[in-house]
Design a protein around this motif. Structure first.
Motif, PDB file in Angstrom:
ATOM      1  N   ALA A 222       0.835  -1.198  -0.089  1.00 50.48           N
ATOM      2  CA  ALA A 222      -0.030   0.062  -0.051  1.00 50.48           C
ATOM      3  C   ALA A 222       0.884   1.152   0.071  1.00 50.48           C
ATOM      4  CB  ALA A 222      -1.035   0.102   1.346  1.00 50.48           C
ATOM      5  N   TYR A 223       2.011   1.209   0.698  1.00 56.03           N
ATOM      6  CA  TYR A 223       2.959   2.239   0.819  1.00 56.03           C
ATOM      7  C   TYR A 223       3.266   2.804  -0.644  1.00 56.03           C
ATOM      8  CZ  TYR A 223       3.149   2.014   5.624  1.00 56.03           C
ATOM      9  OH  TYR A 223       2.730   1.840   7.018  1.00 56.03           O
ATOM     10  N   VAL A 224       3.684   1.670  -1.560  1.00 55.97           N
ATOM     11  CA  VAL A 224       3.958   1.811  -3.019  1.00 55.97           C
ATOM     12  C   VAL A 224       2.691   2.387  -3.770  1.00 55.97           C
ATOM     13  CG1 VAL A 224       5.097   1.000  -5.061  1.00 55.97           C
ATOM     14  CG2 VAL A 224       5.576   0.135  -2.775  1.00 55.97           C
ATOM     15  N   ALA A 225       1.814   1.762  -3.805  1.00 51.66           N
ATOM     16  CA  ALA A 225       0.182   1.921  -4.488  1.00 51.66           C
ATOM     17  C   ALA A 225       0.221   3.644  -4.030  1.00 51.66           C
ATOM     18  CB  ALA A 225      -0.681   1.053  -4.220  1.00 51.66           C
ATOM     19  N   GLY A 226       0.446   3.895  -2.829  1.00 52.15           N
ATOM     20  CA  GLY A 226       0.038   5.119  -2.149  1.00 52.15           C
ATOM     21  C   GLY A 226       0.809   6.265  -2.878  1.00 52.15           C
ATOM     22  N   VAL A 227       2.169   5.978  -2.959  1.00 52.48           N
ATOM     23  CA  VAL A 227       3.162   6.958  -3.885  1.00 52.48           C
ATOM     24  C   VAL A 227       2.336   7.292  -5.293  1.00 52.48           C
ATOM     25  CG1 VAL A 227       5.147   7.324  -4.583  1.00 52.48           C
ATOM     26  CG2 VAL A 227       4.926   6.624  -2.246  1.00 52.48           C
ATOM     27  N   VAL A 228       2.171   6.161  -5.791  1.00 53.29           N
ATOM     28  CA  VAL A 228       1.800   6.158  -7.326  1.00 53.29           C
ATOM     29  C   VAL A 228       0.445   7.206  -7.319  1.00 53.29           C
ATOM     30  CG1 VAL A 228       0.567   4.981  -9.252  1.00 53.29           C
ATOM     31  CG2 VAL A 228       2.543   4.205  -8.099  1.00 53.29           C
ATOM     32  N   TRP A 229      -0.601   6.692  -6.307  1.00 55.15           N
ATOM     33  CA  TRP A 229      -1.886   7.493  -6.282  1.00 55.15           C
ATOM     34  C   TRP A 229      -1.636   8.966  -5.795  1.00 55.15           C
ATOM     35  CZ3 TRP A 229      -3.780   9.999  -1.657  1.00 55.15           C
ATOM     36  CH2 TRP A 229      -4.879  10.425  -1.804  1.00 55.15           C
ATOM     37  N   ALA A 230      -0.704   9.214  -4.967  1.00 51.24           N
ATOM     38  CA  ALA A 230      -0.505  10.782  -4.755  1.00 51.24           C
ATOM     39  C   ALA A 230       0.107  11.570  -5.831  1.00 51.24           C
ATOM     40  CB  ALA A 230       0.625  10.878  -3.588  1.00 51.24           C
ATOM     41  N   LEU A 231       1.257  10.982  -6.465  1.00 47.39           N
ATOM     42  CA  LEU A 231       1.536  11.680  -7.731  1.00 47.39           C
ATOM     43  C   LEU A 231       0.424  11.918  -8.745  1.00 47.39           C
ATOM     44  CD1 LEU A 231       4.832   9.607  -7.995  1.00 47.39           C
ATOM     45  CD2 LEU A 231       4.789  12.220  -7.902  1.00 47.39           C
ATOM     46  N   ARG A 232      -0.428  10.812  -8.914  1.00 49.74           N
ATOM     47  CA  ARG A 232      -1.464  11.091  -9.941  1.00 49.74           C
ATOM     48  C   ARG A 232      -2.318  12.293  -9.562  1.00 49.74           C
ATOM     49  NH1 ARG A 232      -2.859   7.399 -13.770  1.00 49.74           N
ATOM     50  NH2 ARG A 232      -4.861   7.770 -13.286  1.00 49.74           N
ATOM     51  N   GLU A 233      -2.834  12.071  -8.334  1.00 53.73           N
ATOM     52  CA  GLU A 233      -3.587  13.037  -7.666  1.00 53.73           C
ATOM     53  C   GLU A 233      -3.192  14.262  -7.920  1.00 53.73           C
ATOM     54  OE1 GLU A 233      -6.568  12.849  -5.443  1.00 53.73           O
ATOM     55  OE2 GLU A 233      -6.886  11.279  -7.049  1.00 53.73           O
ATOM     56  N   ALA A 234      -1.714  14.614  -7.921  1.00 50.90           N
ATOM     57  CA  ALA A 234      -1.145  15.848  -8.138  1.00 50.90           C
ATOM     58  C   ALA A 234      -1.236  16.175  -9.634  1.00 50.90           C
ATOM     59  CB  ALA A 234       0.178  15.883  -7.496  1.00 50.90           C
ATOM     60  N   GLY A 235      -1.561  15.492 -10.309  1.00 52.68           N
ATOM     61  CA  GLY A 235      -1.812  15.675 -11.855  1.00 52.68           C
ATOM     62  C   GLY A 235      -0.515  15.352 -12.576  1.00 52.68           C
ATOM     63  N   LEU A 236       0.117  14.227 -11.941  1.00 54.74           N
ATOM     64  CA  LEU A 236       1.527  14.138 -12.760  1.00 54.74           C
ATOM     65  C   LEU A 236       1.371  12.752 -13.605  1.00 54.74           C
ATOM     66  CD1 LEU A 236       3.703  15.072  -9.859  1.00 54.74           C
ATOM     67  CD2 LEU A 236       3.648  16.023 -12.041  1.00 54.74           C
ATOM     68  N   GLU A 237       2.074  12.465 -14.743  1.00 53.22           N
ATOM     69  CA  GLU A 237       1.774  11.196 -15.270  1.00 53.22           C
ATOM     70  C   GLU A 237       2.864  10.388 -14.912  1.00 53.22           C
ATOM     71  OE1 GLU A 237       1.746   9.875 -20.154  1.00 53.22           O
ATOM     72  OE2 GLU A 237       1.585  11.910 -19.423  1.00 53.22           O
ATOM     73  N   VAL A 238       2.409   9.436 -14.154  1.00 53.68           N
ATOM     74  CA  VAL A 238       3.494   8.570 -13.600  1.00 53.68           C
ATOM     75  C   VAL A 238       3.569   7.310 -14.229  1.00 53.68           C
ATOM     76  CG1 VAL A 238       3.717   7.095 -11.169  1.00 53.68           C
ATOM     77  CG2 VAL A 238       2.277   9.005 -11.171  1.00 53.68           C
ATOM     78  N   PRO A 239       4.802   7.165 -14.384  1.00 48.59           N
ATOM     79  CA  PRO A 239       5.297   5.901 -15.577  1.00 48.59           C
ATOM     80  C   PRO A 239       5.181   4.605 -14.685  1.00 48.59           C
ATOM     81  CG  PRO A 239       7.278   6.691 -14.306  1.00 48.59           C
ATOM     82  CD  PRO A 239       6.019   7.574 -13.822  1.00 48.59           C
TER      83      PRO A 239
ATOM     84  N   LEU B 224      12.217   8.023 -13.151  1.00 49.32           N
ATOM     85  CA  LEU B 224      11.827   7.213 -14.391  1.00 49.32           C
ATOM     86  C   LEU B 224      10.899   7.945 -15.345  1.00 49.32           C
ATOM     87  CD1 LEU B 224      11.202   3.814 -12.633  1.00 49.32           C
ATOM     88  CD2 LEU B 224      13.125   4.397 -14.261  1.00 49.32           C
ATOM     89  N   GLY B 225      10.090   8.885 -14.714  1.00 50.90           N
ATOM     90  CA  GLY B 225       9.243   9.617 -15.726  1.00 50.90           C
ATOM     91  C   GLY B 225       9.502  11.118 -15.955  1.00 50.90           C
ATOM     92  N   GLY B 226      10.828  11.290 -15.507  1.00 57.15           N
ATOM     93  CA  GLY B 226      11.317  12.842 -15.882  1.00 57.15           C
ATOM     94  C   GLY B 226      10.191  13.839 -15.315  1.00 57.15           C
ATOM     95  N   LEU B 227       9.622  13.608 -14.057  1.00 63.47           N
ATOM     96  CA  LEU B 227       8.499  14.416 -13.692  1.00 63.47           C
ATOM     97  C   LEU B 227       9.140  15.628 -13.074  1.00 63.47           C
ATOM     98  CD1 LEU B 227       6.412  11.736 -11.929  1.00 63.47           C
ATOM     99  CD2 LEU B 227       6.318  12.356 -14.339  1.00 63.47           C
TER     100      LEU B 227
ATOM    101  N   ARG C  83       0.961  12.250   1.948  1.00 65.28           N
ATOM    102  CA  ARG C  83      -0.289  12.312   1.491  1.00 65.28           C
ATOM    103  C   ARG C  83      -0.468  10.688   1.449  1.00 65.28           C
ATOM    104  NH1 ARG C  83      -4.762  14.306  -0.154  1.00 65.28           N
ATOM    105  NH2 ARG C  83      -5.726  14.043  -2.237  1.00 65.28           N
ATOM    106  N   ALA C  84       0.617  10.257   0.759  1.00 56.07           N
ATOM    107  CA  ALA C  84       0.431   8.503   0.586  1.00 56.07           C
ATOM    108  C   ALA C  84       0.185   7.830   1.742  1.00 56.07           C
ATOM    109  CB  ALA C  84       1.466   8.183  -0.242  1.00 56.07           C
ATOM    110  N   GLU C  85       0.884   8.274   2.698  1.00 60.24           N
ATOM    111  CA  GLU C  85       0.637   7.648   4.031  1.00 60.24           C
ATOM    112  C   GLU C  85      -0.424   7.908   4.693  1.00 60.24           C
ATOM    113  OE1 GLU C  85       3.539   6.148   7.748  1.00 60.24           O
ATOM    114  OE2 GLU C  85       4.284   7.055   6.141  1.00 60.24           O
ATOM    115  N   ASN C  86      -0.996   9.329   4.818  1.00 58.05           N
ATOM    116  CA  ASN C  86      -2.005   9.703   5.386  1.00 58.05           C
ATOM    117  C   ASN C  86      -3.363   9.148   4.960  1.00 58.05           C
ATOM    118  OD1 ASN C  86      -0.925  13.120   6.620  1.00 58.05           O
ATOM    119  ND2 ASN C  86      -0.375  10.995   7.261  1.00 58.05           N
ATOM    120  N   VAL C  87      -3.324   9.322   3.597  1.00 59.33           N
ATOM    121  CA  VAL C  87      -4.512   9.328   2.890  1.00 59.33           C
ATOM    122  C   VAL C  87      -4.914   7.768   2.302  1.00 59.33           C
ATOM    123  CG1 VAL C  87      -6.404   9.889   1.255  1.00 59.33           C
ATOM    124  CG2 VAL C  87      -4.713  11.572   2.185  1.00 59.33           C
ATOM    125  N   TYR C  88      -3.722   7.256   1.747  1.00 62.32           N
ATOM    126  CA  TYR C  88      -3.914   5.934   1.158  1.00 62.32           C
ATOM    127  C   TYR C  88      -3.689   4.839   1.984  1.00 62.32           C
ATOM    128  CZ  TYR C  88      -3.779   2.457  -2.702  1.00 62.32           C
ATOM    129  OH  TYR C  88      -4.074   1.453  -3.581  1.00 62.32           O
TER     130      TYR C  88
END
Length: 380
Positions: free
Chosen positions: A90-107, A140-143, A156-161
């Motif tokens: 969940a900690y990994v999925a949460g990071v992906v989710w938080a980046l996406r929620e911030a409007g970023l295109e996560v690789p 990896l995504g050049g974000l 945010r990943a840890e708090n919300v996800y």
């Protein structure tokens, strides 16, 4: 095998190819400033040499697979919402989710994890995991994610996800610390100042004592402390307990009817002051004098915030009896680690004293080592 080698080997074994790179993020020791972060106050952590390493490579868009040396099997997921992925993944999925929620295109990515940070020890293994994965995905995504904005994403990943109500200190330390420095962080503005923390030059060291009494952050006790602090701030009419002045503490406490709430407030307000006092002492080169501040902080956590356990109290008492300048629990509480400020040549003697005290009390033996201030998250 180091975590870097372990993560790379695990990636190779799981995915049958070489990773695109390895990204590391450290655990942390909080020198002073416990439970002040979510009260928008001050903290003073430093990064440990022990790190979590993410070996990562590309995957098809919208697909993520993660495996680790500390759990069997791999976990794959696509676009998810909080609660859909559970357990350590969940900690990994949460990071992906938080980046996406911030409007970023996560690789899309495949990630293998290994870690030297003890789990459940109060050294922030979860933030190290989040920060290593976050750094890997950004690279990896050049974000375009400035360094100062990254801790809030991991938090945010840890708090919300994940659902753990932690403050921003752990992620800030894992991402923004520098070698040979302690990180003075204002948890309201997120402004930081790097404070010189070269103990060896002063003939001193920080001994970390893992009580081997694991703590859990996703539990009722941590949440209850945070709720009590927020309710007290509401009653006192301030945005957060950080806004209660140290010299106005008695007046503020007199306005609270609940004795438990008074103790919680007293800890937070005095702990913020202890952080400021410690920073001033370090900047003046009066490092030994920090010891008494650390010990006072432990007494406050024990008596006012009520988050210590017998194992950490015994470790503090034994270290002080062995000549430590100061000692305190570090981390969220209810177990975890103690740190002791000692003369550098007293590590073995202090360790022995704590081991003997544990044996006498019938506790599982502690694990001790010297901690030095290391760097924050980076690509290896």
């Amino acid at each position: 095998m180091s975590a870097a080698s372990g993560a790379e080997a695990h990636f190779r074994a799981e995915f049958g190819t070489e990773p695109a790179g390895r990204w590391a993020a450290p655990g942390r020791v909080n020198l002073i400033g416990e439970h002040t972060d979510y009260n928008e106050g001050f903290v003073l952590p430093f990064a440990l040499p022990q790190r979590t390493v993410a070996a990562a490579g590309p995957a098809p868009a919208g697909e993520w697979t993660v495996c680790s040396t500390f759990a069997p099997g791999a976990v794959s997921f696509g676009t998810t919402s909080p609660g859909e992925v559970t357990g350590w993944a969940a900690y990994v999925a949460g990071v992906v989710w938080a980046l996406r929620e911030a409007g970023l295109e996560v690789p899309g990515a495949r990630i293998a994890l290994d870690s030297e940070v003890p789990v459940g020890s109060g050294l922030s293994s979860s933030a190290a995991l989040e920060s290593s994965v976050l750094t890997a995905l950004i690279d990896l995504g050049g974000l375009d994610v400035p360094l100062e904005q990254r801790p809030a994403l991991a938090q945010r990943a840890e708090n919300v996800y994940v659902g753990a109500p932690t403050g921003i200190m752990d992620q800030s330390a894992s991402i923004r610390c520098q070698a040979g420095r302690a990180l003075f962080l204002d948890c309201r503005s997120y402004e930081v100042k790097q404070i010189p923390f070269d103990l060896a030059a002063a003939g001193l060291a920080i001994l970390v004592i893992n009580s081997n009494a694991p703590h859990q952050h996703v539990d009722g006790e941590y949440g209850a402390r945070r709720k009590s602090c927020e309710e007290a701030a509401r009653i006192l009419g301030v945005p957060a307990l950080r806004d209660v002045p140290f010299d106005g503490l008695d007046e503020a406490l007199a306005r609270l009817d609940d004795e438990v709430m008074r103790r919680r407030v007293r800890h937070v307000v005095t702990e913020d002051q202890r952080v400021l006092d410690t920073v001033a002492l370090l900047e003046q080169g009066r490092t030994r004098e920090v010891g008494s501040v650390l010990t006072a902080g432990h007494a406050s956590m024990r008596d006012d915030f009520e988050i210590t356990v017998p194992q950490v109290d015994v470790a503090v008492e034994a270290a002080l009896a062995a000549g430590a300048y100061g000692a305190r629990m570090t981390g969220g509480g209810f177990g975890g680690c103690v740190l002791a400020l000692i003369d550098a040549d007293r590590a073995d003697a202090t360790t022995s004293a704590v081991e003997q005290a544990y044996a006498k009390a019938g506790f599982k033996a502690p694990t001790c080592w010297i901690a030095t201030a290391g760097p924050g998250a980076t690509r290896l």
